[in-house]
Design an enzyme around this catalytic site. Structure first.
Site, PDB file in Angstrom:
ATOM      1  N   PRO A   9     -15.320  96.894 -35.327  1.00  0.00           N
ATOM      2  CA  PRO A   9     -15.081  96.247 -36.733  1.00  0.00           C
ATOM      3  C   PRO A   9     -15.022  97.363 -37.989  1.00  0.00           C
ATOM      4  O   PRO A   9     -15.499  98.105 -38.218  1.00  0.00           O
ATOM      5  CB  PRO A   9     -16.477  95.518 -37.079  1.00  0.00           C
ATOM      6  CG  PRO A   9     -17.415  96.152 -35.965  1.00  0.00           C
ATOM      7  CD  PRO A   9     -16.755  96.822 -34.770  1.00  0.00           C
ATOM      8  N   ASN A  10     -13.921  96.711 -38.668  1.00  0.00           N
ATOM      9  CA  ASN A  10     -13.844  97.136 -40.253  1.00  0.00           C
ATOM     10  C   ASN A  10     -12.925  98.595 -39.827  1.00  0.00           C
ATOM     11  O   ASN A  10     -12.299  99.122 -40.927  1.00  0.00           O
ATOM     12  CB  ASN A  10     -14.546  97.310 -40.910  1.00  0.00           C
ATOM     13  CG  ASN A  10     -15.737  96.066 -41.333  1.00  0.00           C
ATOM     14  OD1 ASN A  10     -14.841  95.412 -41.522  1.00  0.00           O
ATOM     15  ND2 ASN A  10     -16.801  96.104 -41.138  1.00  0.00           N
ATOM     16  N   ARG A  17     -10.279 101.404 -46.872  1.00  0.00           N
ATOM     17  CA  ARG A  17     -11.636 101.067 -46.795  1.00  0.00           C
ATOM     18  C   ARG A  17     -12.537 102.349 -47.303  1.00  0.00           C
ATOM     19  O   ARG A  17     -12.622 103.427 -47.020  1.00  0.00           O
ATOM     20  CB  ARG A  17     -12.211 100.836 -45.692  1.00  0.00           C
ATOM     21  CG  ARG A  17     -13.705 100.696 -45.308  1.00  0.00           C
ATOM     22  CD  ARG A  17     -14.060 100.672 -44.014  1.00  0.00           C
ATOM     23  NE  ARG A  17     -15.325 100.417 -43.557  1.00  0.00           N
ATOM     24  CZ  ARG A  17     -16.155 100.560 -42.492  1.00  0.00           C
ATOM     25  NH1 ARG A  17     -15.424 101.088 -41.487  1.00  0.00           N
ATOM     26  NH2 ARG A  17     -17.358 100.426 -42.472  1.00  0.00           N
ATOM     27  N   TYR A  22     -14.279 107.468 -45.778  1.00  0.00           N
ATOM     28  CA  TYR A  22     -13.099 107.355 -44.530  1.00  0.00           C
ATOM     29  C   TYR A  22     -12.039 108.026 -44.738  1.00  0.00           C
ATOM     30  O   TYR A  22     -11.193 107.980 -43.935  1.00  0.00           O
ATOM     31  CB  TYR A  22     -13.224 106.073 -43.983  1.00  0.00           C
ATOM     32  CG  TYR A  22     -14.534 105.350 -43.707  1.00  0.00           C
ATOM     33  CD1 TYR A  22     -15.275 105.766 -42.708  1.00  0.00           C
ATOM     34  CD2 TYR A  22     -15.109 104.531 -44.411  1.00  0.00           C
ATOM     35  CE1 TYR A  22     -16.682 105.375 -42.149  1.00  0.00           C
ATOM     36  CE2 TYR A  22     -16.362 103.898 -44.032  1.00  0.00           C
ATOM     37  CZ  TYR A  22     -17.070 104.171 -43.061  1.00  0.00           C
ATOM     38  OH  TYR A  22     -18.329 103.863 -42.937  1.00  0.00           O
ATOM     39  N   ASN A  73     -14.903 104.115 -31.097  1.00  0.00           N
ATOM     40  CA  ASN A  73     -15.758 103.970 -32.417  1.00  0.00           C
ATOM     41  C   ASN A  73     -16.322 102.707 -32.496  1.00  0.00           C
ATOM     42  O   ASN A  73     -15.337 101.765 -32.951  1.00  0.00           O
ATOM     43  CB  ASN A  73     -14.928 104.569 -33.873  1.00  0.00           C
ATOM     44  CG  ASN A  73     -15.627 104.565 -35.117  1.00  0.00           C
ATOM     45  OD1 ASN A  73     -16.886 103.965 -35.117  1.00  0.00           O
ATOM     46  ND2 ASN A  73     -15.154 105.248 -36.005  1.00  0.00           N
ATOM     47  N   ALA A  76     -20.117  99.597 -37.191  1.00  0.00           N
ATOM     48  CA  ALA A  76     -21.489  99.176 -37.309  1.00  0.00           C
ATOM     49  C   ALA A  76     -22.111  98.404 -36.212  1.00  0.00           C
ATOM     50  O   ALA A  76     -23.399  98.793 -35.940  1.00  0.00           O
ATOM     51  CB  ALA A  76     -21.441  98.277 -38.350  1.00  0.00           C
ATOM     52  N   HIS A  79     -24.979 100.619 -34.177  1.00  0.00           N
ATOM     53  CA  HIS A  79     -26.371 100.564 -34.696  1.00  0.00           C
ATOM     54  C   HIS A  79     -27.237  99.398 -34.239  1.00  0.00           C
ATOM     55  O   HIS A  79     -28.341  99.337 -34.404  1.00  0.00           O
ATOM     56  CB  HIS A  79     -26.450 100.823 -36.139  1.00  0.00           C
ATOM     57  CG  HIS A  79     -25.545 101.876 -36.735  1.00  0.00           C
ATOM     58  ND1 HIS A  79     -25.551 103.249 -36.539  1.00  0.00           N
ATOM     59  CD2 HIS A  79     -24.524 101.844 -37.551  1.00  0.00           C
ATOM     60  CE1 HIS A  79     -24.584 104.017 -37.007  1.00  0.00           C
ATOM     61  NE2 HIS A  79     -24.061 103.198 -37.747  1.00  0.00           N
ATOM     62  N   ASP A  86     -25.072  98.108 -22.887  1.00  0.00           N
ATOM     63  CA  ASP A  86     -25.127  97.602 -21.722  1.00  0.00           C
ATOM     64  C   ASP A  86     -23.703  97.612 -20.831  1.00  0.00           C
ATOM     65  O   ASP A  86     -23.496  98.086 -19.671  1.00  0.00           O
ATOM     66  CB  ASP A  86     -25.567  96.326 -21.568  1.00  0.00           C
ATOM     67  CG  ASP A  86     -27.198  96.013 -21.691  1.00  0.00           C
ATOM     68  OD1 ASP A  86     -27.873  97.291 -21.536  1.00  0.00           O
ATOM     69  OD2 ASP A  86     -27.850  95.018 -21.903  1.00  0.00           O
ATOM     70  N   GLU A  97     -18.528 108.497 -27.596  1.00  0.00           N
ATOM     71  CA  GLU A  97     -18.718 107.964 -29.043  1.00  0.00           C
ATOM     72  C   GLU A  97     -18.190 109.137 -30.042  1.00  0.00           C
ATOM     73  O   GLU A  97     -18.462 110.064 -30.239  1.00  0.00           O
ATOM     74  CB  GLU A  97     -20.269 107.883 -29.274  1.00  0.00           C
ATOM     75  CG  GLU A  97     -20.772 107.229 -30.550  1.00  0.00           C
ATOM     76  CD  GLU A  97     -22.279 106.959 -30.479  1.00  0.00           C
ATOM     77  OE1 GLU A  97     -23.022 107.259 -29.547  1.00  0.00           O
ATOM     78  OE2 GLU A  97     -22.428 106.757 -31.690  1.00  0.00           O
ATOM     79  N   HIS A  99     -17.543 108.784 -34.640  1.00  0.00           N
ATOM     80  CA  HIS A  99     -17.533 108.320 -35.885  1.00  0.00           C
ATOM     81  C   HIS A  99     -16.790 109.382 -36.847  1.00  0.00           C
ATOM     82  O   HIS A  99     -16.779 110.478 -37.000  1.00  0.00           O
ATOM     83  CB  HIS A  99     -19.029 108.378 -36.265  1.00  0.00           C
ATOM     84  CG  HIS A  99     -19.952 107.554 -35.503  1.00  0.00           C
ATOM     85  ND1 HIS A  99     -19.986 106.068 -35.598  1.00  0.00           N
ATOM     86  CD2 HIS A  99     -20.631 107.842 -34.320  1.00  0.00           C
ATOM     87  CE1 HIS A  99     -20.655 105.472 -34.585  1.00  0.00           C
ATOM     88  NE2 HIS A  99     -21.104 106.689 -33.806  1.00  0.00           N
ATOM     89  N   SER A 101     -17.383 109.306 -40.001  1.00  0.00           N
ATOM     90  CA  SER A 101     -18.303 109.973 -41.118  1.00  0.00           C
ATOM     91  C   SER A 101     -19.425 110.622 -40.246  1.00  0.00           C
ATOM     92  O   SER A 101     -19.731 110.302 -39.292  1.00  0.00           O
ATOM     93  CB  SER A 101     -18.941 109.116 -42.263  1.00  0.00           C
ATOM     94  OG  SER A 101     -19.383 107.951 -41.226  1.00  0.00           O
ATOM     95  N   ARG A 106     -25.914 109.984 -43.772  1.00  0.00           N
ATOM     96  CA  ARG A 106     -25.699 108.543 -44.552  1.00  0.00           C
ATOM     97  C   ARG A 106     -27.372 107.789 -44.415  1.00  0.00           C
ATOM     98  O   ARG A 106     -28.231 108.570 -44.323  1.00  0.00           O
ATOM     99  CB  ARG A 106     -24.849 107.746 -44.251  1.00  0.00           C
ATOM    100  CG  ARG A 106     -23.366 108.617 -44.213  1.00  0.00           C
ATOM    101  CD  ARG A 106     -22.016 107.805 -43.715  1.00  0.00           C
ATOM    102  NE  ARG A 106     -22.147 106.462 -44.280  1.00  0.00           N
ATOM    103  CZ  ARG A 106     -21.268 105.523 -43.964  1.00  0.00           C
ATOM    104  NH1 ARG A 106     -20.495 105.840 -42.876  1.00  0.00           N
ATOM    105  NH2 ARG A 106     -21.042 104.403 -44.834  1.00  0.00           N
ATOM    106  N   ARG A 110     -28.053 104.256 -40.351  1.00  0.00           N
ATOM    107  CA  ARG A 110     -26.853 104.629 -39.595  1.00  0.00           C
ATOM    108  C   ARG A 110     -27.374 105.937 -38.462  1.00  0.00           C
ATOM    109  O   ARG A 110     -26.638 106.595 -37.995  1.00  0.00           O
ATOM    110  CB  ARG A 110     -25.814 105.038 -40.366  1.00  0.00           C
ATOM    111  CG  ARG A 110     -25.084 104.042 -41.229  1.00  0.00           C
ATOM    112  CD  ARG A 110     -23.947 104.277 -41.943  1.00  0.00           C
ATOM    113  NE  ARG A 110     -23.720 103.597 -43.226  1.00  0.00           N
ATOM    114  CZ  ARG A 110     -23.150 102.131 -43.091  1.00  0.00           C
ATOM    115  NH1 ARG A 110     -22.471 101.994 -41.893  1.00  0.00           N
ATOM    116  NH2 ARG A 110     -22.848 101.559 -44.173  1.00  0.00           N
TER     117      ARG A 110
HETATM  118  C1  DQA Z   1     -18.538 104.426 -38.678  1.00  0.00           C
HETATM  119  C2  DQA Z   1     -19.951 104.645 -39.028  1.00  0.00           C
HETATM  120  C3  DQA Z   1     -20.713 103.419 -39.045  1.00  0.00           C
HETATM  121  O1  DQA Z   1     -21.844 103.624 -39.371  1.00  0.00           O
HETATM  122  C4  DQA Z   1     -19.970 102.440 -39.781  1.00  0.00           C
HETATM  123  O2  DQA Z   1     -20.655 101.159 -39.687  1.00  0.00           O
HETATM  124  C5  DQA Z   1     -18.550 102.103 -39.581  1.00  0.00           C
HETATM  125  C6  DQA Z   1     -17.710 103.707 -39.111  1.00  0.00           C
HETATM  126  C7  DQA Z   1     -17.682 105.966 -38.649  1.00  0.00           C
HETATM  127  O3  DQA Z   1     -16.713 106.093 -38.209  1.00  0.00           O
HETATM  128  O4  DQA Z   1     -18.044 106.719 -39.612  1.00  0.00           O
HETATM  129  O5  DQA Z   1     -17.854 101.147 -39.581  1.00  0.00           O
HETATM  130  O6  DQA Z   1     -18.413 104.399 -37.265  1.00  0.00           O
END
Ligand code: DQA
Length: 140
Positions: A9-10, A17, A22, A73, A76, A79, A86, A97, A99, A101, A106, A110
């Site tokens: 998401p996002n 954003r 980012y 990635n 959110a 977390h 699963d 995995e 990220h 950031s 942070r 997170r």
């Molecule tokens: C993220 C870090 C997450 O905490 C956050 O919710 C994101 C982006 C990152 O790529 O740094 O949406 O996964």
């Protein structure tokens, strides 16, 4: 080698954003340059803002599809989502995995990842270059 990049998401909004966190480069143009740099690798890309769609995608590709690995990635959901954890545990394809950031620098919420224990490894904090470093982890 075939790699699937999954963004949660996002992450479709990267570039617009919170650019202080980012960056201001769009995810699409970053991925285009990544594909160009690793032209010998066959990439697939999937982005969804929906937890269930990410799980469906993991199920779809996770068994005997010839996929080398998944770069995930989960945004959110990292977390919060025991369900994504699963799904990663259920499939045969290794997941790295990532990220953008440094989640550990942070807010405390997170700092914990539901998915880290079932991933092959974690790369965080290198900006969009985190995705490239994940690609390198599969090459090695
Ligand atoms: C993220 C870090 C997450 O905490 C956050 O919710 C994101 C982006 C990152 O790529 O740094 O949406 O996964």
């Amino acid at each position: 080698m075939n790699l699937l990049i999954i963004n949660g998401p996002n992450l479709n909004l990267v570039g617009r954003r919170e650019p202080g966190i980012y960056g201001d480069k769009s995810i699409d143009s970053y991925l285009e340059s990544l594909y160009h740099r690793y032209s010998e690798i066959s990439f697939e890309y999937f982005q969804s803002n929906h937890e269930g769609s990410i799980i469906d995608k993991l199920h779809e590709v996770g068994f005997n599809t010839g996929l080398t690995g998944i770069i995930l990635n989960a945004g959110a959901y990292t977390h919060t989502s025991l369900a994504i954890a699963d799904a990663i545990a259920a499939i045969n394809v290794p997941v790295v995995e990532v990220h953008i950031s440094n989640v550990h620098a942070r807010e405390e919420i997170r700092h914990h990842s539901m998915i880290s224990p079932v991933c092959r490894g974690v790369i965080a904090g290198f900006g969009l270059d985190s995705y490239r470093l994940a690609v390198e982890s599969f090459i090695k």
